[in-house]
Design a protein around this motif. Structure first.
Motif, mmCIF file in Angstrom:
data_model
loop_
_atom_site.group_PDB
_atom_site.id
_atom_site.type_symbol
_atom_site.label_atom_id
_atom_site.label_comp_id
_atom_site.label_asym_id
_atom_site.label_seq_id
_atom_site.Cartn_x
_atom_site.Cartn_y
_atom_site.Cartn_z
ATOM 1 N N ALA A 271 -51.579 12.531 -46.630
ATOM 2 C CA ALA A 271 -51.175 11.216 -47.136
ATOM 3 C C ALA A 271 -51.332 10.142 -46.064
ATOM 4 N N ALA A 272 -50.960 10.461 -44.820
ATOM 5 C CA ALA A 272 -51.102 9.486 -43.727
ATOM 6 C C ALA A 272 -52.566 9.159 -43.465
ATOM 7 N N LEU A 273 -53.421 10.177 -43.449
ATOM 8 C CA LEU A 273 -54.856 9.933 -43.221
ATOM 9 C C LEU A 273 -55.466 9.097 -44.346
ATOM 10 N N LEU A 274 -55.048 9.336 -45.571
ATOM 11 C CA LEU A 274 -55.563 8.552 -46.702
ATOM 12 C C LEU A 274 -55.206 7.076 -46.556
ATOM 13 N N TRP A 275 -53.958 6.790 -46.216
ATOM 14 C CA TRP A 275 -53.559 5.389 -46.105
ATOM 15 C C TRP A 275 -54.175 4.709 -44.885
ATOM 16 N N GLN A 276 -54.402 5.459 -43.806
ATOM 17 C CA GLN A 276 -55.089 4.869 -42.659
ATOM 18 C C GLN A 276 -56.495 4.437 -43.046
ATOM 19 N N GLY A 277 -57.188 5.262 -43.855
ATOM 20 C CA GLY A 277 -58.515 4.882 -44.336
ATOM 21 C C GLY A 277 -58.460 3.666 -45.237
ATOM 22 N N ARG A 278 -57.416 3.563 -46.096
ATOM 23 C CA ARG A 278 -57.311 2.414 -47.004
ATOM 24 C C ARG A 278 -57.065 1.116 -46.235
ATOM 25 N N TRP A 279 -56.129 1.147 -45.285
ATOM 26 C CA TRP A 279 -55.848 -0.091 -44.546
ATOM 27 C C TRP A 279 -57.042 -0.524 -43.694
ATOM 28 N N SER A 280 -57.767 0.445 -43.084
ATOM 29 C CA SER A 280 -58.928 0.064 -42.274
ATOM 30 C C SER A 280 -60.020 -0.539 -43.146
ATOM 31 N N ALA A 281 -60.151 -0.073 -44.397
ATOM 32 C CA ALA A 281 -61.148 -0.659 -45.300
ATOM 33 C C ALA A 281 -60.786 -2.088 -45.656
ATOM 34 N N LEU A 282 -59.478 -2.371 -45.853
ATOM 35 C CA LEU A 282 -59.067 -3.733 -46.189
ATOM 36 C C LEU A 282 -59.303 -4.699 -45.028
ATOM 37 N N GLU B 146 -43.907 10.072 -54.798
ATOM 38 C CA GLU B 146 -43.834 8.614 -54.703
ATOM 39 C C GLU B 146 -43.234 8.187 -53.369
ATOM 40 N N LEU B 147 -42.179 8.855 -52.922
ATOM 41 C CA LEU B 147 -41.589 8.545 -51.618
ATOM 42 C C LEU B 147 -42.566 8.849 -50.490
ATOM 43 N N LEU B 148 -43.286 9.981 -50.588
ATOM 44 C CA LEU B 148 -44.278 10.330 -49.572
ATOM 45 C C LEU B 148 -45.363 9.271 -49.488
ATOM 46 N N ASP B 149 -45.816 8.764 -50.643
ATOM 47 C CA ASP B 149 -46.876 7.756 -50.656
ATOM 48 C C ASP B 149 -46.404 6.464 -49.983
ATOM 49 N N ARG B 150 -45.157 6.053 -50.266
ATOM 50 C CA ARG B 150 -44.640 4.818 -49.641
ATOM 51 C C ARG B 150 -44.461 4.987 -48.138
ATOM 52 N N LEU B 151 -43.927 6.134 -47.699
ATOM 53 C CA LEU B 151 -43.740 6.354 -46.265
ATOM 54 C C LEU B 151 -45.079 6.437 -45.538
ATOM 55 N N ALA B 152 -46.069 7.095 -46.154
ATOM 56 C CA ALA B 152 -47.388 7.198 -45.526
ATOM 57 C C ALA B 152 -48.031 5.830 -45.403
ATOM 58 N N ALA B 153 -47.871 4.973 -46.422
ATOM 59 C CA ALA B 153 -48.432 3.619 -46.358
ATOM 60 C C ALA B 153 -47.768 2.811 -45.250
ATOM 61 N N ALA B 154 -46.431 2.903 -45.132
ATOM 62 C CA ALA B 154 -45.723 2.173 -44.077
ATOM 63 C C ALA B 154 -46.090 2.702 -42.698
ATOM 64 N N TYR B 155 -46.260 4.014 -42.567
ATOM 65 C CA TYR B 155 -46.638 4.600 -41.274
ATOM 66 C C TYR B 155 -48.021 4.117 -40.849
ATOM 67 N N ALA B 156 -48.992 4.129 -41.778
ATOM 68 C CA ALA B 156 -50.360 3.709 -41.453
ATOM 69 C C ALA B 156 -50.423 2.227 -41.138
ATOM 70 N N LEU B 157 -49.580 1.412 -41.835
ATOM 71 C CA LEU B 157 -49.572 -0.033 -41.595
ATOM 72 C C LEU B 157 -48.853 -0.394 -40.306
ATOM 73 N N GLY B 158 -47.938 0.487 -39.830
ATOM 74 C CA GLY B 158 -47.219 0.238 -38.598
ATOM 75 C C GLY B 158 -45.835 -0.346 -38.801
ATOM 76 N N THR B 159 -45.358 -0.410 -40.052
ATOM 77 C CA THR B 159 -44.039 -0.972 -40.329
ATOM 78 C C THR B 159 -42.934 0.072 -40.305
ATOM 79 N N LEU B 160 -43.303 1.343 -40.195
ATOM 80 C CA LEU B 160 -42.309 2.416 -40.073
ATOM 81 C C LEU B 160 -41.940 2.543 -38.594
ATOM 82 N N ARG B 161 -40.701 2.299 -38.242
ATOM 83 C CA ARG B 161 -40.305 2.125 -36.840
ATOM 84 C C ARG B 161 -39.339 3.212 -36.366
ATOM 85 N N ALA B 162 -39.242 3.284 -35.049
ATOM 86 C CA ALA B 162 -38.204 4.050 -34.335
ATOM 87 C C ALA B 162 -38.051 5.466 -34.878
ATOM 88 N N GLY B 163 -36.796 5.832 -35.192
ATOM 89 C CA GLY B 163 -36.506 7.209 -35.587
ATOM 90 C C GLY B 163 -37.217 7.623 -36.849
#
Length: 266
Positions: free
Chosen positions: A43-54, A8-25
């Motif tokens: 996980a990161a590649l999956l969320w990048q595909g989801r956000w680009s589809a939206l 669950e934590l991995l899914d949230r971090l991957a979504a934030a990374y793909a969206l661009g809200t995960l910052r700095a360190g």
């Protein structure tokens, strides 16, 4: 922390990374873990595909013409007020005879100001109506996005297949709802025209089983049953003659890419 043990934590971090809200360190640490762990990269590649589809669902919205009308009316009213102040200052400096003339001119300016304000109020009402229409359109788009999310593939298994140098070359996902394997090329490898890439399931016991032959596109889809992948710990891709080889023969060419098949907790 091993993110693979906290889906669950991995899914949230991957979504934030793909969206661009995960910052700095935090972003740098996630990228470091993605280089070291195939599960994080997947996980990161999956969320990048989801956000680009939206993003493809959104359509550009042009401002209503009433917006520009209101802006122009407010500018005109401000100019009229400035002119009125100048006229009053000039009237105070002139003779009493000229004062009456300036007062009539000021009255004319005041009437013009009132007219500009009235037009501005009318434009504001038109703007409110247009804003309501735009809000309705945005709500419709939001509902469409929600429906799209509900119908997105239910990815239950993921594998990142890498070459001998541990460079990711193929992302493989399995949609249990549709019974479909999706293979996305993430590296630069391209087979020759007389060769084909063939996907194999590597069971814990027994010989490899063919899951299908890929085409030449960046994204390919193969039909598969849940029973073909749920007990398989790893996948591999071999280079075969054009059209592939029968499953019972097993891979006849070199195995180019391989990796563990990971079950995602939905």
């Amino acid at each position: 922390m091993n993110l693979a043990q906290h889906p669950e934590l991995l899914d949230r971090l991957a979504a934030a990374y793909a969206l661009g809200t995960l910052r700095a360190g935090a972003r740098r640490r996630f990228e470091h873990m993605a280089r070291a762990h195939p599960q994080v990269r997947a996980a990161a590649l999956l969320w990048q595909g989801r956000w680009s589809a939206l993003s493809e669902l959104q359509s550009p919205v042009q401002p209503d013409a009433a917006v520009w009308t209101r802006i122009q009316n407010l500018v005109d009213a401000d100019q009229a007020g400035t002119m009125l102040a100048q006229q009053r200052a000039a009237a105070n400096a002139r003779t009493p005879k000229a004062l009456a003339w300036w007062r009539s001119l000021a009255l004319t300016g005041a009437v013009a100001t009132v007219a500009a304000v009235a037009i501005g109020l009318y434009a504001q009402q038109s703007l409110q109506q247009a804003s309501g229409q735009q809000l309705s359109a945005l709500q419709t788009q939001l509902q469409t996005a929600r429906i799209a999310l509900q119908t997105m593939p239910q990815v239950q298994y993921v594998a990142v297949l890498a070459d001998g140098k541990a460079q990711a070359s193929m992302l493989v996902t399995f949609d249990a709802r549709q019974g479909q394997l999706a293979l996305q090329r993430v590296g630069g490898y391209q087979e020759a025209a007389d060769r084909s890439l063939q996907l194999w399931a590597l069971p814990a016991q027994g010989a490899p089983q063919s899951l299908g032959v890929m085409g030449e596109g960046r994204l390919e889809q193969l039909q598969a049953q849940l029973a073909q992948v749920q007990a398989v710990p790893a996948l591999a891709i071999s280079l075969e003659p054009k059209g592939g080889v029968p499953s019972e023969k097993g891979p006849t060419g070199p195995v180019l890419f391989s990796g563990a098949l990971i079950k995602r907790d939905l």
